[in-house]
Structure formats: structure tokens, C-alpha cells
Design a protein around this motif. Sequence first.
Motif, PDB file in Angstrom:
ATOM      1  N   MET A  34       4.411  57.886   3.067  1.00  0.00           N
ATOM      2  CA  MET A  34       4.432  59.067   2.212  1.00  0.00           C
ATOM      3  C   MET A  34       5.468  58.899   1.096  1.00  0.00           C
ATOM      4  SD  MET A  34       2.222  61.257   3.469  1.00  0.00           S
ATOM      5  CE  MET A  34       1.123  59.918   3.863  1.00  0.00           C
ATOM      6  N   GLN A  35       6.559  58.194   1.434  1.00  0.00           N
ATOM      7  CA  GLN A  35       7.632  57.977   0.468  1.00  0.00           C
ATOM      8  C   GLN A  35       8.362  56.690   0.863  1.00  0.00           C
ATOM      9  OE1 GLN A  35      10.317  61.265   0.305  1.00  0.00           O
ATOM     10  NE2 GLN A  35      11.320  60.565  -1.547  1.00  0.00           N
ATOM     11  N   GLY A  36       8.696  55.874  -0.133  1.00  0.00           N
ATOM     12  CA  GLY A  36       9.425  54.640   0.143  1.00  0.00           C
ATOM     13  C   GLY A  36       9.362  53.686  -1.025  1.00  0.00           C
ATOM     14  N   THR A  37       9.825  52.475  -0.795  1.00  0.00           N
ATOM     15  CA  THR A  37       9.919  51.503  -1.881  1.00  0.00           C
ATOM     16  C   THR A  37       8.606  50.784  -2.181  1.00  0.00           C
ATOM     17  OG1 THR A  37      10.709  49.828  -0.337  1.00  0.00           O
ATOM     18  CG2 THR A  37      12.372  51.068  -1.521  1.00  0.00           C
ATOM     19  N   PHE A  38       7.669  50.802  -1.252  1.00  0.00           N
ATOM     20  CA  PHE A  38       6.363  50.184  -1.507  1.00  0.00           C
ATOM     21  C   PHE A  38       5.528  51.122  -2.377  1.00  0.00           C
ATOM     22  CE2 PHE A  38       7.701  47.937   2.240  1.00  0.00           C
ATOM     23  CZ  PHE A  38       7.109  46.693   2.156  1.00  0.00           C
TER      24      PHE A  38
END
Length: 157
Positions: free
Chosen positions: A80-84
Amino acid sequence: QLHTYIKAPIERCFDLSRSIDLHMLSTQRTNEKAIAGRTSGLICLNETVTWKAKHFGISQTLTTKITQMKSPDYFVDEMMQGTFKSIFHHHQFEAKSNGTLMIDRFNYEVPLGIMGRLFDKLILKRYMKGFLLERNELIKSVAEGDKWKDFLSHSKV
């Protein structure tokens, strides 16, 4: 895509794969911790977990959500949220004679255009495969022994 044969019942393998506590044990090397959402026990449909870890010397957070689940056959977690740019991880379980075949389909997209794709090709793809293999070996080891009871007690669900 990874295949892991585990000499344990399908339900045990399915539940161990959803265990936040077992996941943290498998990622001690990166000091991964669940810091928000479901932070212990078994993650369920529509629940999220936010992980904090250090990869490549950089502290990162990643929030995933269980978007699909059919016990004990499969579940899907998505970033849902992150660096990818994206992560889609399909965990499938098939009952076999004397055990379970666990199949991981792990798809991700990297950010940063051509630089991200180069980093993926040279380093990240092998790193992610090793990360998943380590996790699967721990699930296998725990499921085939007596330690699974430590992770699947009713008080932790």
C-alpha cells in the motif's frame, strides 16, 4: 516463483505464512519489525501491517494489506505504501501426500526508471529471492517440528 515442499498439514503451513511473529523471526538479519496495523499473531483479510527494516543500509517502511484470502488455499498481500512502485505476493498452498506444496508468486516493480531496473537486474532480484528463500526455509523448519505451536496458539490469533 518459488516452490517449497513442507511435511506438515496445509492449514499449519497457511497459518504460519500469515504469522507476523514468525516473519519477524525470519528477518532478524534486517531487524524487520511490525510497527503498525497487525503487529503480532496471524494477519487476516483486509488487515494491514507496516514493517520497518534496514535494507542496503537504509531504514525503510513498507505497508502491506491482505487483499485476498481463501483459507487454507491462498492469500495475497499487496504493498500500500513503500519504496517500491508495487508489490504483489500470492501465497498458494496445495495439499499433497504427506505434506503441503507452498508456492510463492512474488511480483514487484522498482522505481527510478532505468537506474531502478539496473539495480534490480544487478542486485535486487537475487536479494529478494534470497530473502524469500530464507523465510520459506524457516516456515518449513518450524512447520515440520514442534515449534509451530509457539506461533499458532489460540491466544495469538
